[in-house]
Write a protein that holds these residues in place. Structure first.
Motif: not given
Length: 215
Positions: A4, A12, A82-83, A170, A174
């Motif tokens: 990640t 992210t 997107s978060k 990413c 997620l």
């Protein structure tokens, strides 16, 4: 797509940074195309490979360029949410990166496949000859120009491949976070309050359930 982190930040954060950069570049290209068309600067708004194209072809090319820039800008904007909204908001950006990478390879064979805001080999060569105010370059100058253009083109391709890889990581990161959150939210736990030792001693015999005998 494990891991990640990329370089010195989370995937992210890196994808969000790339999306902001792409959004700024696309908006600037879109504004530039609109200004060139509105000011009727045909010599700058029409690439070299279209110098003999009809007006209808030029209108179609400009329209497709504007549509491409709008779609790329929308996909970059979706990444900003997107978060909170989930990995599906990264998927359009990943798909547009696939399209951009494919068009970059196709532009090697025909400049008409080039992305809006980018210049092909032939367009760049014409710009260099115009800058040098010559009609033709000698073999040494052509060799130097081809070498520098190839290096820059490969760097551009590698950067796009890197952005594509980071955006895909990413998406999976997620997705994993969302799945973990769902498992935690839907986990069923049963708690039973048991009597203390003193309360158990004080319980009367009649509090126990009766025994059953067969009739």
């Amino acid at each position: 797509m494990s891991g990640t982190r990329t370089l010195c930040c989370h995937v992210t954060t890196a994808t969000l940074s790339f999306a902001i950069i792409y959004l700024i570049v696309n908006v600037l290209n879109l504004v530039g195309i609109i200004l060139m068309v509105s000011l009727d600067k045909e010599a700058f708004s029409v690439p070299y490979y279209e110098s003999k194209a009809t007006r209808g072809h030029r209108v179609f090319d400009i329209s497709t360029n504007i549509l491409m820039l709008v779609m790329m800008s929308i996909s970059a904007v979706l990444v900003l949410f997107s978060k909170r909204k989930g990995p599906m908001f990264v998927l359009p950006f990943v798909l547009m990166m696939f399209v951009e990478l494919s068009l970059s390879f196709l532009s090697l064979f025909d400049g008409a496949w080039g992305l809006p805001g980018t210049t092909s080999y032939r367009d760049m060569l014409q710009a260099v000859k115009s800058q040098m105010r010559v009609d033709r370059l000698n073999e040494e100058e052509i060799g130097h120009f081809t070498m520098w253009y190839s290096v820059l083109f490969m760097v551009d391709i590698l950067l796009k491949v890197y952005v594509l890889q980071v955006s895909m990581r990413c998406f999976y990161a997620l997705k994993a976070e969302r799945m973990a959150a769902v498992i935690v939210d839907t986990g069923n736990t049963v708690t039973v309050k048991l009597p203390s030792y003193d309360e158990a001693l004080k319980m009367k015999a009649e509090d126990t359930p009766p025994t059953y005998h067969e009739a």
